[in-house]
Design a protein around this motif. Structure first.
Motif, PDB file in Angstrom:
ATOM      1  N   SER A   1      24.788 -11.331  33.267  1.00 13.98           N
ATOM      2  CA  SER A   1      24.234 -12.265  34.253  1.00 13.98           C
ATOM      3  C   SER A   1      22.825 -12.708  33.878  1.00 13.98           C
TER       4      SER A   1
ATOM      5  N   VAL B   1      22.235 -16.177  32.339  1.00  9.43           N
ATOM      6  CA  VAL B   1      22.115 -17.312  33.259  1.00  9.43           C
ATOM      7  C   VAL B   1      20.681 -17.412  33.770  1.00  9.43           C
TER       8      VAL B   1
ATOM      9  N   LYS C   1      18.632 -18.931  31.127  1.00 12.26           N
ATOM     10  CA  LYS C   1      18.873 -20.365  31.042  1.00 12.26           C
ATOM     11  C   LYS C   1      18.114 -21.104  32.136  1.00 12.26           C
ATOM     12  N   ALA C   2      18.035 -20.482  33.319  1.00 10.65           N
ATOM     13  CA  ALA C   2      17.331 -21.107  34.440  1.00 10.65           C
ATOM     14  C   ALA C   2      15.829 -21.185  34.204  1.00 10.65           C
TER      15      ALA C   2
ATOM     16  N   ASP D   1      24.387 -23.051  25.721  1.00  7.25           N
ATOM     17  CA  ASP D   1      24.849 -22.514  27.001  1.00  7.25           C
ATOM     18  C   ASP D   1      24.667 -20.999  27.062  1.00  7.25           C
ATOM     19  N   ALA D   2      24.583 -20.477  28.298  1.00  2.00           N
ATOM     20  CA  ALA D   2      24.440 -19.035  28.502  1.00  2.00           C
ATOM     21  C   ALA D   2      25.642 -18.284  27.929  1.00  2.00           C
TER      22      ALA D   2
ATOM     23  N   ALA E   1      28.666 -13.019  30.429  1.00  2.00           N
ATOM     24  CA  ALA E   1      27.782 -14.173  30.229  1.00  2.00           C
ATOM     25  C   ALA E   1      28.545 -15.471  30.457  1.00  2.00           C
TER      26      ALA E   1
ATOM     27  N   PHE F   1      29.560 -15.685  34.399  1.00  4.51           N
ATOM     28  CA  PHE F   1      28.432 -16.081  35.242  1.00  4.51           C
ATOM     29  C   PHE F   1      27.945 -17.486  34.889  1.00  4.51           C
ATOM     30  N   GLY F   2      28.094 -17.875  33.615  1.00  2.00           N
ATOM     31  CA  GLY F   2      27.724 -19.228  33.224  1.00  2.00           C
ATOM     32  C   GLY F   2      28.572 -20.265  33.940  1.00  2.00           C
TER      33      GLY F   2
ATOM     34  N   LEU G   1      27.778 -19.643  38.122  1.00  2.00           N
ATOM     35  CA  LEU G   1      26.430 -19.898  38.633  1.00  2.00           C
ATOM     36  C   LEU G   1      25.749 -21.113  38.012  1.00  2.00           C
ATOM     37  N   ALA G   2      26.101 -21.415  36.757  1.00  2.00           N
ATOM     38  CA  ALA G   2      25.406 -22.509  36.071  1.00  2.00           C
ATOM     39  C   ALA G   2      26.293 -23.733  35.848  1.00  2.00           C
TER      40      ALA G   2
ATOM     41  N   GLU H   1      28.726 -24.162  33.812  1.00  2.00           N
ATOM     42  CA  GLU H   1      29.054 -24.416  32.413  1.00  2.00           C
ATOM     43  C   GLU H   1      30.565 -24.495  32.226  1.00  2.00           C
TER      44      GLU H   1
END
Length: 307
Positions: free
Chosen positions: A20, A23, A26-27, A110-111, A270, A273-274, A277-278, A280
């Motif tokens: 996690s 992410v 990445k943020a 990407d994450a 990874a 969660f990408g 949450l992101a 992706e």
């Protein structure tokens, strides 16, 4: 609950947190890599101190305190010279690896991709061992080839299905090599040191070096740092402080192969969660690349010392 089961749960939580954390990283790409890592490792260093105090008190109660330790101001109650040397060496390598990883994410990697490319360090470690005269099993060479194929599928097959290698992917691949070096440095110092104290020192060293580089190469804005306070705090407290502690506790009673396999799930988390949450996404070829890399990472652990 059996000790081995409890240890496996701790390692699973560790992999979950580390996965996690990609992410969160990445943020925080609105910050420069040196600024981000300098602050998060500073927080991570302070987060480990209470754990060290707790473990020291537990050891004292068992009469296991080291009477030969040498006092060192600012680095805990007792830090022997070997632990200090190991922490400095690990901190420098960790600083290089982490900043390359964050730089890669700043270049729009990407994450999920970052997690899988970084996990290649597990395959790279045996290859670096050749420099010290260690033999590389045939199975490792096969896994290296699988890793190269998976890396190609994951990075060279772009979102449109055409050739799409990104400079960020290259930085993350360099980061995987550096993390492999980090593992070898840890292997050298860990048997002679207190692992928790060495980790605390390495976080402060990585923070110090990153902040020095920040002064020369970046211009941090306080408002930008405040906007990223949550991912910085998460990576500092949970990814550094909590996850590392759980790893130490978990590996005490876990079977080594099982421990490595569980921790390698970091790359899978990874991606998960990408996506969650992101937002992706991956093409079919990129997804297959992740699977190939995962096979390359876990196969050496499953085969053990067999060819």
């Amino acid at each position: 609950m059996k000790k081995s089961t409890r240890s496996n749960i701790m390692l699973f939580i560790t992999a979950l947190i580390w996965g996690s954390a990609f992410v969160a990283q990445k943020a925080a790409t609105t910050l420069g890599p040196f600024t981000y890592n300098g602050i998060r490792y500073l927080i991570g260093g302070f987060a480990v101190i209470p754990v060290i105090i707790l473990f020291s008190r537990m050891e004292s109660r068992r009469g296991a305190a080291d009477p030969n330790a040498v006092g060192c101001r600012g680095l805990g109650r007792f830090v022997d010279r070997q632990t200090l040397a190991g922490g400095i060496a690990c901190g420098i390598v960790l600083c290089v690896a982490s900043n390359l990883q964050q730089l890669g994410m700043c270049f729009d990697t990407d994450a999920g991709k970052t997690g899988f490319i970084t996990s290649l360090y597990i395959v790279i470690v045996p290859l670096l061992g050749m420099l010290f005269g260690k033999k590389v099993r045939t199975s490792i060479w096969v896994c290296v080839c699988l890793g190269i194929i998976g890396f190609y599928m994951l990075t060279m097959a772009g979102k449109s299905g055409t050739l799409g290698f990104r400079i960020g992917d290259f930085f993350v691949l360099l980061c995987a090599f550096c993390f492999a070096c980090h593992i070898m440095v840890i292997d050298h110092f860990a048997p002679k040191c207190d692992c928790l104290k060495m980790s605390c020192v390495q976080f402060f060293v990585a923070s110090f070096v990153s902040l020095i580089l920040m002064i020369f190469f970046e211009t941090p804005v306080v408002s930008d740092i405040m906007d990223c306070w949550l991912p910085i705090l998460y990576c500092g407290v949970f990814s550094c402080g909590l996850a590392f502690t759980l790893q130490i506790l978990g590996q005490k009673n876990a079977e080594p192969t099982a421990a490595t396999l569980i921790l390698s799930l970091e790359s899978v988390f990874a991606v998960i969660f990408g996506v969650l949450l992101a937002g992706e996404s991956m093409t079919l070829i990129e997804g297959l690349g992740c699977i190939v890399i995962f096979i390359a990472v876990v196969t050496p652990q499953l085969l053990g010392n067999r060819q």
